[in-house]
Design a protein around this motif. Sequence first.
Motif, PDB file in Angstrom:
ATOM      1  N   THR A 119       0.857  -1.200   0.000  1.00  0.00           N
ATOM      2  CA  THR A 119       0.000   0.000   0.000  1.00  0.00           C
ATOM      3  C   THR A 119       0.887   1.242   0.000  1.00  0.00           C
ATOM      4  N   TRP A 157      -4.385   0.805   3.805  1.00  0.00           N
ATOM      5  CA  TRP A 157      -5.251   0.822   2.622  1.00  0.00           C
ATOM      6  C   TRP A 157      -4.597   1.679   1.534  1.00  0.00           C
ATOM      7  N   SER A 158      -5.117   1.493   0.340  1.00  0.00           N
ATOM      8  CA  SER A 158      -4.667   2.261  -0.820  1.00  0.00           C
ATOM      9  C   SER A 158      -5.867   2.399  -1.747  1.00  0.00           C
TER      10      SER A 158
END
Length: 631
Positions: free
Chosen positions: A471, A543-544
């Motif tokens: 990420t 997260w990404s």
Amino acid sequence: TVVTVNGSASHITPRLLYGQMFEAQLFSGDGGIYAEMLQNRAFQQVTSNTTTALYAWNTINGAGLNVIADPLPVSSALPNSLQLTIPEGASGPIGFGNEGYYGIQINSGWTYNASFYYKFPVTSSFKGAATIALQSAEGQVYASASVSLIGSQTTWSKVFVNLRPMSSPMSTANNFTVTLNAAEAAGETIDFAMFSLFPPTFKGRANGLRIDIATVRDNLGGSVTLYEMKPSFFRLPGGNNLVRISQGQTWATRWQWNATVGPLVDRPGRMGDWGYINTDGLGFLEYMYLCEDMEMEPIMAIWAGYSLDGESLPDDVLDPYIQQAIDQINFVIGDSTVNKYAALRASLGHPEPFPLTYVEIGNEDFFASESYIYRWRYFAGNLTAAFPQLRFIATTYPFNPILDPVPLQYDNHVYQTAGWFIENAFYYDSFERNGTYYFQGEYAAVSLNASGDGLMYPTIESSIAEAAYMTGLERNSDIVFAASYAPLLMNVANYQWTPNLVAFDASKVYPSTSYYVQQLFSANRGTEYLPSTLPTYNGTLYWSVTRDSSASTVLIKIVNADSTSSPMTFNLPFEVASAGFATVLTGPPTASNSPTTPDAIVPITSPITFAKSFNFTAAAYSVTVLTAQIV
Ligand SMILES: O=S(=O)(O)O[C@H]1C[C@H](O)[C@@H](O)[C@@H]1CO
């Protein structure tokens, strides 16, 4: 955790962000993706008149078998032949067999192409049949064909046969055999060279790739080819196999592109640096075809005058090696109407250049930083002048030492604990944006703790840690232009490094949990990065968010390294269709996919409901990709 997503992209996703690192190690080439089934097929680089020269070959029914230095070799590159002597007084089939690379898969749906060269060292009145067969170790014949061998044939003659098995045994403990009738052939001596046994290959390419490795079945039983991991590049030919020169050997035994192109009988092979002989049947042109067939671009390395046993070429003898690198590059991208090596490419069947943007100068030259100061200057300086359109990748630590010309690309490698990857999910966030780009050319979580033993196979815990780090690669893909897990492939029967991304044996392929992480990220990379609330440094939730501007989808990758599920709220900057999907890879932290548990952990896709603001609970120990249609 609340994640607010920004609607304006901070940067585009680089074209080559995810790819594959390849080198001849772990029998990933010979005995792996290269489809040749016979091990030691041409007695390359072995000492004649020794039993070790016969490795992978066995005698049948008391035949005499010896690797000789042939006075009339099949080629100057292949000085050794297999000499068969049939004793008097034997009866029944007599000859020899090859056990393959730790087994031979016999599949009744396949047509096998077998070939070898033979000659009689002394002319003879013999005229008889040789039976070519695929048979179990116990002698059950699954396929056979016969060729006639003629005693007056005192020069090399190549024979071909097709083999079509009548059934498919479960076991791969099988042999390729050549036998004659002992009574008929009593007293005869026959020489053989350059055997080959090929199954059908990926996209039917001659001298090509093993289909079930190039094609890795997915959890739905379909076939997701490696290239549908959407790997955009293929780094070759190494890695240590480019630079390490096995102990006590000289520069002349390094990998040389020109020794690996052209007819197979003209390829001498070499002792690779992973302890086994490379046939170089998967040669430089085969690497280019592999890239073409899997729609990848090579990130190609050239040898830069250093060997891992510590020696560096002095600065006044580099010219012939720089020329060899120029020729290697021209073989890939040169104009076949003006350049000799591009013309060689054309003569071998590929007049058009192959795509190439990046050339790596050496490998892991941080082991020889001092000499890299001049080696880089001469190699990069000359190659940049010869090929101003290419980008050259340095392999020392970034800016240490200072190099001239200033590298615009560096290749970073890291093999670390799972904890390190979690702690370093922000590794590139602090890098100066100064026009330098980074290739994360090799990375893998290789153990679960600093004192722990190395992993044999990736586990959910190690793969999730890699996903957390990835990420960060996406958030920083304004300067990280390419990344590949390493190593890619491993033959479970003979390997020198673990863990690896995809394991295999003679008949099956075992994608690891880390393979599925690579596939989830690479196949869902999007075309631009959407900034969002930053994850907590050294936390358990990452997260990404990216957008695919052509498909008009939003892709959200979520990594939960915690032992408990984590409720999240996403606030999107645009409307999305309510029907979307979640693909989740999850399982117990110690779970692995392996030959004994091949599909323990596979990604599962299910529909979920989206909205401009929506909630999602990230499962414990999970990697998730959410995809929604922007409306
Ligand atoms: O011992 S290492 O240097 O860590 O070897 C590593 C780094 C090298 O590039 C590659 O060939 C090998 C793992 O595939």
